[in-house]
Design a protein around this motif. Structure first.
Motif, PDB file in Angstrom:
ATOM      1  N   ASP A  97       0.690  -1.301  -0.334  1.00  0.00           N
ATOM      2  CA  ASP A  97      -0.620  -0.053   0.069  1.00  0.00           C
ATOM      3  C   ASP A  97       0.846   1.001   0.192  1.00  0.00           C
ATOM      4  N   VAL A  98       2.178   1.286   1.048  1.00  0.00           N
ATOM      5  CA  VAL A  98       3.011   2.677   0.562  1.00  0.00           C
ATOM      6  C   VAL A  98       3.799   3.021  -1.114  1.00  0.00           C
ATOM      7  N   THR A  99       3.597   1.410  -1.377  1.00  0.00           N
ATOM      8  CA  THR A  99       4.631   1.180  -2.820  1.00  0.00           C
ATOM      9  C   THR A  99       3.641   2.353  -3.535  1.00  0.00           C
ATOM     10  N   ASP A 100       2.161   1.395  -3.525  1.00  0.00           N
ATOM     11  CA  ASP A 100       0.918   2.155  -4.232  1.00  0.00           C
ATOM     12  C   ASP A 100       1.062   4.103  -4.587  1.00  0.00           C
ATOM     13  N   THR A 101       0.824   4.248  -2.889  1.00  0.00           N
ATOM     14  CA  THR A 101       0.655   5.501  -3.084  1.00  0.00           C
ATOM     15  C   THR A 101       1.952   6.230  -3.531  1.00  0.00           C
ATOM     16  N   ALA A 102       3.633   5.801  -3.038  1.00  0.00           N
ATOM     17  CA  ALA A 102       4.124   6.758  -3.436  1.00  0.00           C
ATOM     18  C   ALA A 102       3.944   7.040  -4.910  1.00  0.00           C
ATOM     19  N   GLU A 103       4.268   5.340  -5.646  1.00  0.00           N
ATOM     20  CA  GLU A 103       3.796   5.597  -7.027  1.00  0.00           C
ATOM     21  C   GLU A 103       3.467   6.315  -7.743  1.00  0.00           C
ATOM     22  N   SER A 144      -8.184  18.583 -16.694  1.00  0.00           N
ATOM     23  CA  SER A 144      -6.816  18.450 -15.984  1.00  0.00           C
ATOM     24  C   SER A 144      -6.788  19.755 -14.307  1.00  0.00           C
ATOM     25  N   GLY A 145      -6.527  19.806 -13.516  1.00  0.00           N
ATOM     26  CA  GLY A 145      -6.267  20.505 -12.384  1.00  0.00           C
ATOM     27  C   GLY A 145      -6.931  19.415 -10.799  1.00  0.00           C
ATOM     28  N   ARG A 146      -6.298  18.027 -11.070  1.00  0.00           N
ATOM     29  CA  ARG A 146      -7.450  18.045  -9.766  1.00  0.00           C
ATOM     30  C   ARG A 146      -5.542  17.161  -8.789  1.00  0.00           C
ATOM     31  N   GLY A 147      -4.492  17.273  -9.591  1.00  0.00           N
ATOM     32  CA  GLY A 147      -2.907  16.204  -9.041  1.00  0.00           C
ATOM     33  C   GLY A 147      -3.280  17.277  -7.298  1.00  0.00           C
ATOM     34  N   LEU A 148      -3.045  18.104  -7.574  1.00  0.00           N
ATOM     35  CA  LEU A 148      -2.670  18.852  -6.118  1.00  0.00           C
ATOM     36  C   LEU A 148      -3.654  18.874  -5.053  1.00  0.00           C
ATOM     37  N   ALA A 149      -4.770  18.107  -4.950  1.00  0.00           N
ATOM     38  CA  ALA A 149      -5.729  18.188  -4.509  1.00  0.00           C
ATOM     39  C   ALA A 149      -5.370  16.069  -4.324  1.00  0.00           C
ATOM     40  N   LEU A 150      -5.259  15.295  -5.243  1.00  0.00           N
ATOM     41  CA  LEU A 150      -4.891  14.576  -4.977  1.00  0.00           C
ATOM     42  C   LEU A 150      -3.339  13.890  -4.751  1.00  0.00           C
ATOM     43  N   VAL A 151      -2.450  15.276  -4.035  1.00  0.00           N
ATOM     44  CA  VAL A 151      -1.299  14.980  -3.633  1.00  0.00           C
ATOM     45  C   VAL A 151      -1.328  15.396  -2.717  1.00  0.00           C
ATOM     46  N   THR A 152      -2.175  16.441  -2.130  1.00  0.00           N
ATOM     47  CA  THR A 152      -3.314  16.361  -0.580  1.00  0.00           C
ATOM     48  C   THR A 152      -3.629  15.924   0.119  1.00  0.00           C
ATOM     49  N   ALA A 153      -4.334  14.703  -0.509  1.00  0.00           N
ATOM     50  CA  ALA A 153      -5.571  13.873  -0.584  1.00  0.00           C
ATOM     51  C   ALA A 153      -4.555  12.680   0.291  1.00  0.00           C
ATOM     52  N   LEU A 154      -3.490  12.161  -0.467  1.00  0.00           N
ATOM     53  CA  LEU A 154      -2.639  11.213  -0.322  1.00  0.00           C
ATOM     54  C   LEU A 154      -1.531  10.980   0.313  1.00  0.00           C
ATOM     55  N   ALA A 155      -1.077  12.580   0.667  1.00  0.00           N
ATOM     56  CA  ALA A 155       0.286  12.584   1.301  1.00  0.00           C
ATOM     57  C   ALA A 155       0.093  13.117   3.228  1.00  0.00           C
ATOM     58  N   GLU A 215       5.536  13.422   1.570  1.00  0.00           N
ATOM     59  CA  GLU A 215       5.876  12.365   2.419  1.00  0.00           C
ATOM     60  C   GLU A 215       4.520  11.430   2.788  1.00  0.00           C
ATOM     61  N   VAL A 216       5.093   9.969   3.010  1.00  0.00           N
ATOM     62  CA  VAL A 216       4.450   8.715   3.049  1.00  0.00           C
ATOM     63  C   VAL A 216       4.670   7.766   4.484  1.00  0.00           C
ATOM     64  N   SER A 217       3.421   8.278   5.408  1.00  0.00           N
ATOM     65  CA  SER A 217       4.454   7.408   6.783  1.00  0.00           C
ATOM     66  C   SER A 217       4.336   6.175   6.329  1.00  0.00           C
ATOM     67  N   LEU A 218       5.071   5.370   6.737  1.00  0.00           N
ATOM     68  CA  LEU A 218       5.436   4.047   7.225  1.00  0.00           C
ATOM     69  C   LEU A 218       4.929   3.108   8.553  1.00  0.00           C
ATOM     70  N   ARG A 278       9.510   6.486   7.421  1.00  0.00           N
ATOM     71  CA  ARG A 278       8.704   7.821   6.158  1.00  0.00           C
ATOM     72  C   ARG A 278       9.726   7.418   4.842  1.00  0.00           C
ATOM     73  N   LEU A 279       9.079   7.705   4.629  1.00  0.00           N
ATOM     74  CA  LEU A 279       9.293   7.816   2.740  1.00  0.00           C
ATOM     75  C   LEU A 279       8.966   9.229   2.244  1.00  0.00           C
ATOM     76  N   ARG A 280      10.073   9.895   1.600  1.00  0.00           N
ATOM     77  CA  ARG A 280      10.271  10.679   1.178  1.00  0.00           C
ATOM     78  C   ARG A 280      10.604  11.070   0.134  1.00  0.00           C
ATOM     79  N   ILE A 281       9.920  11.707  -1.101  1.00  0.00           N
ATOM     80  CA  ILE A 281       9.701  10.953  -2.425  1.00  0.00           C
ATOM     81  C   ILE A 281       9.970  12.926  -3.025  1.00  0.00           C
ATOM     82  N   THR A 282      11.269  13.586  -3.524  1.00  0.00           N
ATOM     83  CA  THR A 282      11.165  15.243  -4.022  1.00  0.00           C
ATOM     84  C   THR A 282      11.823  15.114  -5.683  1.00  0.00           C
ATOM     85  N   VAL A 283      10.775  15.899  -6.237  1.00  0.00           N
ATOM     86  CA  VAL A 283      11.081  16.457  -7.624  1.00  0.00           C
ATOM     87  C   VAL A 283      11.764  17.329  -7.878  1.00  0.00           C
ATOM     88  N   THR A 284      12.768  17.412  -8.608  1.00  0.00           N
ATOM     89  CA  THR A 284      12.824  18.545  -8.743  1.00  0.00           C
ATOM     90  C   THR A 284      13.039  19.816 -10.464  1.00  0.00           C
TER      91      THR A 284
END
Length: 179
Positions: A46-52, A108-119, A138-141, A84-90
């Motif tokens: 579940d962490v892998t799926d969410t983080a991916e 489009s336009g829902r991406g950051l709402a998805l990020v807010t909901a899942l991270a 960040e995703v908590s383990l 925790r797992l921290r993913i950074t995109v630069t």
């Protein structure tokens, strides 16, 4: 005695970074590379799926919205600590992401709402010494590990000494002495 915050990890962090061209194919490549790394780190599914999904969203935003000269790269970094797992995109754009309200018929336009909901947490900042910005999630383990522990306990696979022997599968022990 002062306790540091955040607490120091009990093991060394696991850290990997990929530098990919600013191209649509890099989004899928980042997902593939992450899945391989998650398997080597034995992350819970579940962490892998969410983080991916979160990585894919950040990579897509960097590809689509970073208006930068050709040849710039997108960097993706994953750091795994004890909890925790921290993913950074630069990317090379200085424009920070801003959530917006998407209408029902928007494509489009829902991406950051998805990020807010899942991270468990996320943010963005301009790079301190260079061009561009970093967007991280960040995703908590902890919750995933608690779930795994509960499932193993339910299947009586625990090696916890607090579990009565009568509730664990029988194990034969043999001791050979060399004389």
């Amino acid at each position: 005695m002062h306790t540091p915050w955040p607490p120091h990890p009990t093991t060394a962090p696991k850290d990997i970074e990929w530098r990919l061209p600013r191209h649509a194919r890099s989004v899928g490549r980042a997902r593939t590379l992450f899945r391989e790394q998650a398997a080597s780190w034995t992350l819970p599914p579940d962490v892998t799926d969410t983080a991916e999904l979160l990585l894919s969203e950040l990579m897509t935003n960097a590809y689509r919205h970073a208006k930068v000269p050709a040849g710039r790269e997108i960097w993706a970094r994953c750091v795994l600590t004890d909890n925790r797992l921290r993913i950074t995109v630069t990317d090379a754009s200085d424009t920070l992401p801003a959530p917006n309200e998407a209408c029902l018929d928007d494509e489009s336009g829902r991406g950051l709402a998805l990020v807010t909901a899942l991270a468990d947490d996320w943010g963005a900042q301009r790079r301190a010494y260079g061009i561009g910005k970093e967007v991280w999630v960040e995703v908590s383990l902890a919750a995933a590990l608690d779930t795994q522990f509960t499932e193993k306990r339910a299947q009586n696979q625990s090696l916890d000494p607090a579990v009565p022997l009568s509730s664990t599968p029988s194990v034969e022990m043999h001791t050979d002495r060399v004389q």
